[in-house]
Enzyme design. Structure first.
Site, short mmCIF file in Angstrom:
data_model
loop_
_atom_site.label_atom_id
_atom_site.label_comp_id
_atom_site.label_asym_id
_atom_site.label_seq_id
_atom_site.Cartn_x
_atom_site.Cartn_y
_atom_site.Cartn_z
N ASP A 33 -21.15 -10.99 -10.00
CA ASP A 33 -20.29 -9.57 -9.42
C ASP A 33 -20.18 -10.04 -7.98
OD1 ASP A 33 -19.30 -7.06 -9.15
OD2 ASP A 33 -21.63 -6.14 -9.55
N GLY A 44 -11.27 -6.62 -10.13
CA GLY A 44 -9.76 -6.78 -10.78
C GLY A 44 -9.11 -7.34 -9.27
N ASN A 45 -9.69 -8.07 -8.42
CA ASN A 45 -9.05 -8.75 -7.42
C ASN A 45 -8.41 -9.98 -7.55
OD1 ASN A 45 -9.07 -7.31 -4.63
ND2 ASN A 45 -10.92 -6.85 -5.54
N ASP A 87 -14.61 0.12 -11.59
CA ASP A 87 -15.49 0.43 -12.58
C ASP A 87 -15.35 1.65 -13.53
OD1 ASP A 87 -17.14 -1.64 -11.21
OD2 ASP A 87 -18.71 -0.41 -10.85
C1 GLA Z 1 -20.40 -3.23 -9.85
C2 GLA Z 1 -19.93 -3.74 -11.34
C3 GLA Z 1 -20.58 -2.93 -12.13
C4 GLA Z 1 -21.97 -3.22 -12.20
C5 GLA Z 1 -22.84 -2.65 -11.00
C6 GLA Z 1 -24.23 -3.05 -10.97
O1 GLA Z 1 -20.27 -1.87 -9.81
O2 GLA Z 1 -18.57 -3.58 -11.25
O3 GLA Z 1 -20.03 -3.39 -13.50
O4 GLA Z 1 -22.56 -4.38 -12.55
O5 GLA Z 1 -22.17 -3.33 -10.00
O6 GLA Z 1 -24.77 -2.76 -9.49
#
Ligand code: GLA
Length: 583
Positions: free
Chosen positions: A168, A205-206, A225
């Protein structure tokens, strides 16, 4: 009264797509993502990865009990046998502190036996073990991130038997590294472990498809998300399959995916969708799943597996719909017809047939027709319903789905086995990448990534000529309020020149700021910053030396002078932005 809309296929939109797609599928081209020349790790995901991820249903509340129950249910429900192989623990599995050697450790309350134990359990069920981390110093849930611990973390994961890493990006803007640099580091340390681990780029999506995500990963997020409601599902779908994240000329991101690398519109919400009416909810779950399948999206389920209904299980395990997603040819489906809320997607398959999704995103009942012309066929063709697993008969020239209700959809297989059908023509590389010697005007290229308001080409945002100090500029971009857009680079180019000003028609008091970045926001690599400009500020010229770049992002940010908040009315122009390549 139910309004029935019979949809004609000769609409202007189809014609527009025909032009964009150079003949609506009549041209054969070689998929540039040919698996043959790929590095070894590309073979980890020759078809879109399938599995289950804990986030959408449990968020932070994961523990040994519910994860093991999910593993059991993946087997008992038939999900594993339907192809779901990765069981991924998302954020919040880790302890708030690393151990005395700097290694990550499991949260001692949630996972008292540690992560190796969980991995062993997952493997004992014939599944693969996936785990979440973040490339910054902390995760999105403020737990220890991997920044500065990349090598030890990859080694730790390998020792635990991890097969899949979701990496992430929360807080990654503090890393001081470009996204391409960051993910390359993980790829290097993964390879150093000798263990085959899929790397999934999670970055809202960067633009990984622009800056080279395929050099290091097998899948990358294309949007924000996903939430358990259909507006969010369709918005995420349009990040991959529509124009939310790229110039409309691309007709979605299909040309950036193929065997080995996938656009990821985020994890599935099938089974979580919040709609009261049983029938509409079933249609919505099918619409979501069908869309992800036709888009060759990774299929990471995110529902409560031990408690799912038979209906949800049947959707998630529908063999012929999954087969479309897992087709070895690996073409991502693309739209061949749009009329407001009615859409037709086409995904040519390896066996010579093609998969078609007819989708009603609206609330009103409607008919949707696919013509053979849209999908590169002609004459009499067999049509099969993939949800019902039933042949519908032989149809001449077209097939119409009648009276599709709210979220109503059909997933079809059309045509006969034989030579694979041609795909649409991709946008040529040189139309979105700086490849030329001499001068390349950025407004002669399509942006390959955007966020917020799309820029308007060669006029102000409101369609007037770009004028600065009485001089008319033929080329440039008009922006409003907030815009960010990126052009792909090949490291070709020595200088980037141009001029910025607030649009002369803008008479408000708010301010605008123009910035040019190398790559995406996370790299925080600002090449030029206009500072805050008002309607009274003189125009500013930029003349930047470029050194090895693989993505140039132009941004405009309008702010209220007093509150500092986003201002919706501010208009700005980039006049004649151009790259000069000397050799
Ligand atoms: C980001 C990600 C999500 C999830 C959360 C967890 O928002 O995009 O898919 O993994 O973190 O904290």
């Amino acid at each position: 009264m139910v309004k029935r809309i019979a949809k004609s296929i000769s609409g202007a939109l189809v014609i527009a797509f025909c032009i964009v797609l150079s003949g609506c599928g009549l041209t054969q081209h070689n998929n540039s993502m040919n698996a043959v020349d790929q590095p070894e790790y590309a073979y980890l995901a020759l078809t879109p990865p399938m599995g289950w991820n804990s986030w959408n249903i449990f968020a932070k509340d994961i523990n040994e009990v519910n994860i093991k129950a999910a593993a059991d249910a993946m087997v008992a429900s038939g999900m594993r046998d339907a192809g779901y192989e990765y069981l991924v623990l998302d954020d919040a599995w880790m302890a708030p502190k690393r151990d005395e050697n700097g290694a990550l450790q499991a949260d001692p309350v949630k996972f008292p036996k540690g992560m190796k134990d969980i991995g062993d359990y997952i493997h004992s069920k014939g599944l693969k073990f996936g785990i979440y981390e973040d490339r910054a110093y902390r995760t999105c849930q403020s737990l220890p991130g991997s920044f500065g611990h990349e090598q030890i973390d990859m080694a730790t994961f390998a020792a635990w038997g991890v097969d899949y890493i979701k990496m992430d990006s929360c807080s990654a803007e503090h890393n001081g590294r470009l996204s391409s640099e960051d993910y390359a580091i993980y790829r290097r340390y993964i390879e150093e472990t000798g263990r085959a681990m899929v790397l999934s780029i999670s970055d809202f999506g960067n633009a990984a498809w622009v800056w080279g995500g395929k050099e290091s990963s097998q899948l990358w997020r294309t949007g924000w998300d996903i939430q358990p409601w259909m507006d969010s599902v369709y918005a995420c779908g349009d990040c991959s399959g529509g124009s939310h994240r790229s110039h409309p000329a691309f007709n979605g991101l299909w040309q950036f995916a193929g065997p080995g690398y996938w656009n990821d519109p985020d994890m599935l919400q099938v089974g979580n969708i919040r709609i009261e009416d049983d029938k509409v909810r079933e249609s919505a779950n099918k619409a979501h799943f069908g869309l992800w399948c036709i888009l060759a999206a990774p299929l990471m389920a995110g529902n409560d597996l031990p408690n799912m209904t038979d209906t949800v299980r049947d959707i998630l395990t529908a063999p012929e719909v999954i087969a479309v997603n897992q087709d070895p040819r690996g073409v991502q489906g693309y739209k061949v017809f749009v009329n407001d809320k009615l859409e037709v997607y086409n995904k040519p398959l390896a066996d010579g047939t093609t998969a078609v999704l007819l989708l009603n995103k609206g609330r009103e009942e409607a008919d949707i027709t696919v013509t053979w012309e849209m999908i590169g066929l002609s004459g009499r063709q067999p049509v099969r319903d993939l949800w019902e697993r039933k042949n519908l008969g032989i149809f001449e020239d077209s097939f119409a789905a009648k009276a599709l209700g709210e979220h109503g959809n059909m997933m079809l297989k059309i045509g006969r086995k034989g030579k694979p059908l041609p795909t649409a023509a991709p946008v040529p590389f040189e139309k979105y990448t700086i490849t030329r010697q001499g001068v390349t005007s950025l407004s002669d290229l399509y942006y390959a990534w955007k966020n917020y308001n799309a820029p308007v080409y060669n006029t102000t945002f409101e369609g007037n000529p770009i004028i600065i100090d009485g001089k008319i500029f033929e080329k440039g971009f008009g922006c409003k309020s907030k815009a960010a857009f990126m052009f792909a680079g090949t490291e070709r180019g020595d200088r980037l020149m141009g001029m910025v000003a607030l649009d002369e028609s803008y008479q408000g008091e708010n301010e605008g700021r123009f910035r040019i970045f190398h790559e995406d926001y996370f790299g925080n690599r600002v090449l030029w910053d206009s500072g805050k400009m008002t309607k009274d500020s003189p125009a500013k010229e930029f003349d930047i030396e470029l050194e090895g770049y693989n993505g140039l992002m132009l941004t405009f940010d309008g702010r209220n002078v007093e509150t500092g908040k986003q201002a919706n009315d501010v208009l700005g122009v980039f006049a004649d932005p151009r790259v000069i390549a000397n050799d």
